[in-house]
Enzyme design. Structure first.
Site, PDB file in Angstrom:
ATOM      1  N   ASP A 179      -8.039  -3.008   6.573  1.00 56.41           N
ATOM      2  CA  ASP A 179      -8.393  -2.209   5.409  1.00 56.41           C
ATOM      3  C   ASP A 179      -7.157  -2.078   4.518  1.00 56.41           C
ATOM      4  O   ASP A 179      -6.052  -2.472   4.884  1.00 56.41           O
ATOM      5  CB  ASP A 179      -8.929  -0.843   5.823  1.00 56.41           C
ATOM      6  CG  ASP A 179      -9.934  -0.287   4.815  1.00 56.41           C
ATOM      7  OD1 ASP A 179      -9.882  -0.690   3.637  1.00 56.41           O
ATOM      8  OD2 ASP A 179     -10.769   0.544   5.204  1.00 56.41           O
ATOM      9  N   TRP A 180      -7.346  -1.520   3.348  1.00 57.53           N
ATOM     10  CA  TRP A 180      -6.327  -1.464   2.304  1.00 57.53           C
ATOM     11  C   TRP A 180      -5.027  -0.827   2.820  1.00 57.53           C
ATOM     12  O   TRP A 180      -5.009   0.353   3.176  1.00 57.53           O
ATOM     13  CB  TRP A 180      -6.882  -0.666   1.122  1.00 57.53           C
ATOM     14  CG  TRP A 180      -6.011  -0.629  -0.089  1.00 57.53           C
ATOM     15  CD1 TRP A 180      -4.903   0.135  -0.274  1.00 57.53           C
ATOM     16  CD2 TRP A 180      -6.180  -1.400  -1.287  1.00 57.53           C
ATOM     17  NE1 TRP A 180      -4.361  -0.096  -1.520  1.00 57.53           N
ATOM     18  CE2 TRP A 180      -5.138  -1.033  -2.169  1.00 57.53           C
ATOM     19  CE3 TRP A 180      -7.108  -2.349  -1.709  1.00 57.53           C
ATOM     20  CZ2 TRP A 180      -4.999  -1.585  -3.438  1.00 57.53           C
ATOM     21  CZ3 TRP A 180      -6.965  -2.889  -2.973  1.00 57.53           C
ATOM     22  CH2 TRP A 180      -5.923  -2.514  -3.832  1.00 57.53           C
TER      23      TRP A 180
END
Length: 552
Positions: free
Chosen positions: A197-198
């Protein structure tokens, strides 16, 4: 242009993946996933995902970060809006339908985009419903509840997985070898790639799991994270980690192979560019009709005293429409919408005007500036038009910014002074129909007695207004059923239908309400079972609940 540079000006000519959060539509916005789940209809959800894929593909997108199949039983968590509910089986079936819609029969088909099962795993169990928080899940519960939807998406052929932001039992998902290697690769034999994820790899150090960026890159790569999203730790540190023998070069080959494999499956080496002329025009009539149908099917009728709904145009001469969300095309789109545009939205007020025609007068007052407003300045106008009308429709709930990632709430009642406005309008004696637009289950106990009917519309998307009007006036019968339990009060959380009986399950005969306790009551006189003295043991509305305009 970026794809052209990659193909024609780079050394190896390898095409790019373009990932985008296409969560519940691209240009044509459908109800939030939790609303779509209220349809309980895999076919409808598959069609909506297919439309989203076609519209995204026309813009050059070939990879979506959806579906989100985190099981959560805590409506304080903002990302419950992106979920498909509290039940692992329902979530798995509907998530698989989304995968089929996004990916089509073959990824190389025009209009197909790669799906991504997220967030692996346990993100929906974060403590306190607080985003990014710790999740502690016994392996029994992990395997029987939280992992089951992910296995269903893998069996449906999902192309990619995304790791969670949160830790699981003390180990952040982006560095969790148990999840990525033992379960996903060894037990399930997943052949696709895993993306972080980011910025989640850099955040391994923020978690306290690694001492610095270099170690974070090594931990993630050794755990099985094939691609890093947003941050650059792999680029900055993998060469030295390989040179130092911390990561095997063959492991990097495997990571690269899995990413290249998806690009081949998408047909990007044969046709790296998108011709929008080969795909349907976004927001076309067919797509909008499906958005309207999806919004109708997502609406859940929670209350309908004395068959107040459907409204009869013949029996009414006037109707008051009140509320900050009645004529707001932006807010009805819901959370995590990057490409939908509010000027394409059709609002409730517009749709009610159109259905009313010339025979039914429609009066309108905003009542509140927004859903969080505590200023009573607009109440007087709202009360006056209610008093002058035969019936009142109040469009209340949450603005879209109040749900979604990092938008958690400790108090999940109607925000602002909405309950007071509802009471003031109801005091006129006119029947009140409450329409709720929201990104989560709200605790409605404080205002539900004041109104004749409650229609829960979630955030319904582009054509939410006509869909809601269709249900209010009986052009469509409400058919939605709750995919998640509605608590009476926050203190009941977690409350969900699949709770274990325990050794002493409650019953109506075994409980006592706090207001009924005699003075100096004996310690064992209140019923020795699992219940709250002040809230009982039942939810406000249970999983699977939903009324209709007929009886069975």
């Amino acid at each position: 242009e970026l794809q052209r540079i990659a193909m024609e000006e780079s050394r190896l000519g390898i095409p790019l993946l373009f990932g985008r959060d296409v969560i519940h539509g691209f240009k044509t916005i459908f109800p939030i996933p939790l609303g779509q789940a209220a349809s309980w209809d895999p076919g409808l959800i598959e069609r909506a995902a297919s439309v989203a894929a076609q519209e995204a593909a026309a813009a050059g997108i070939n990879w979506t970060f959806a579906p989100m199949i985190d099981i959560t039983r805590d409506p304080r968590w903002g990302r419950i809006a992106e979920s498909l509910g509290e039940d692992p089986y329902l979530c798995g079936v509907l998530g698989a339908a989304m995968v089929r819609g996004f990916q089509g029969e073959h990824l190389s088909e025009t209009g197909s985009i790669a799906a991504c099962a997220k967030h692996f795993a346990g993100y929906g169990a974060v403590e306190g419903g607080l985003d990014y928080n710790t999740a502690n899940i016994p392996e029994n519960e992990l395997r029987n509840v939280y992992l089951r939807p992910f296995k269903a998406e893998l069996d449906a052929g999902v192309a990619t997985f995304m790791s969670s932001f949160s830790d699981l039992n003390g180990v952040p998902a982006a560095g969790n070898q148990f999840l990525m290697q033992q379960v996903l690769r060894d037990e399930w034999n997943f052949q696709g790639f895993v993306v972080s994820d980011w910025d989640a790899i850099r955040e391994l150090t923020v978690h306290g799991f690694t001492p610095d960026d270099r170690e974070a890159a090594g931990a993630a790569a050794n755990a099985g994270i094939d691609m890093e999203m947003a941050s650059t730790l792999y680029r900055d540190h993998l060469p030295r980690l390989i040179a130092d023998g911390r990561i095997a070069e063959s492991a990097i080959d495997d990571m690269v192979y899995r990413i290249l494999q998806l690009k081949f499956r998408l047909g990007l080496f044969d046709q790296p560019y998108t011709d929008p002329g080969h795909l349907p025009r976004p927001l076309n009539a067919e797509h909008l009709q499906l958005a309207r149908e999806s919004a109708v099917r997502s609406c859940v009728l929670l209350k309908n005293d004395n068959d107040m709904l459907p409204l009869s145009r013949e029996a009414l001469s006037s109707i008051a429409v009140i509320g900050p969300l009645a004529d707001d095309g932006y807010e009805q789109l819901g959370t995590w919408v990057f490409d939908g545009e509010s000027h394409h939205s059709h609002t409730c007020l517009q749709a009610i005007h159109e259905l009313a025609g010339g025979d039914l007068e429609v009066r309108w007052a905003q009542g509140m500036q927004n859903s969080r407003c505590r200023d009573p300045d607009g109440y007087h106008e709202a009360v006056e038009i209610a008093r002058a009308s035969d019936a009142v429709v109040m469009i209340m709930g949450e603005e879209s910014i109040l749900s979604g990632e990092a938008h958690c709430r400790a108090d999940i009642g109607l925000p602002g002074n909405q309950e007071q406005l509802i009471r003031d309008v109801a005091a006129t004696g006119r029947p009140v129909i409450l329409v709720v637009m929201a990104g989560r289950p709200l605790t409605l106990a404080n205002g539900s007695d004041e109104v004749a009917a409650i229609l829960y519309a979630w955030h319904p998307g582009t054509l939410g207004g006509p869909a809601i009007a269709d249900v209010l006036f009986g052009n469509a019968s409400p058919s939605g059923k709750l995919p998640v339990t509605f608590p009476r009060v926050v203190g009941q959380i977690p409350i969900y239908y699949a709770r274990k009986n325990t050794g002493r399950p409650p019953s109506w005969e075994s409980i006592t309400h706090i207001d009924s306790i005699d003075g100096r009551a004996a310690q064992t006189s209140l019923g020795m079972s699992a219940f709250h003295l002040d809230a009982g043991f039942t939810p406000q509305y249970p999983f699977g609940y939903g009324l209709s305009y007929t009886r069975f």
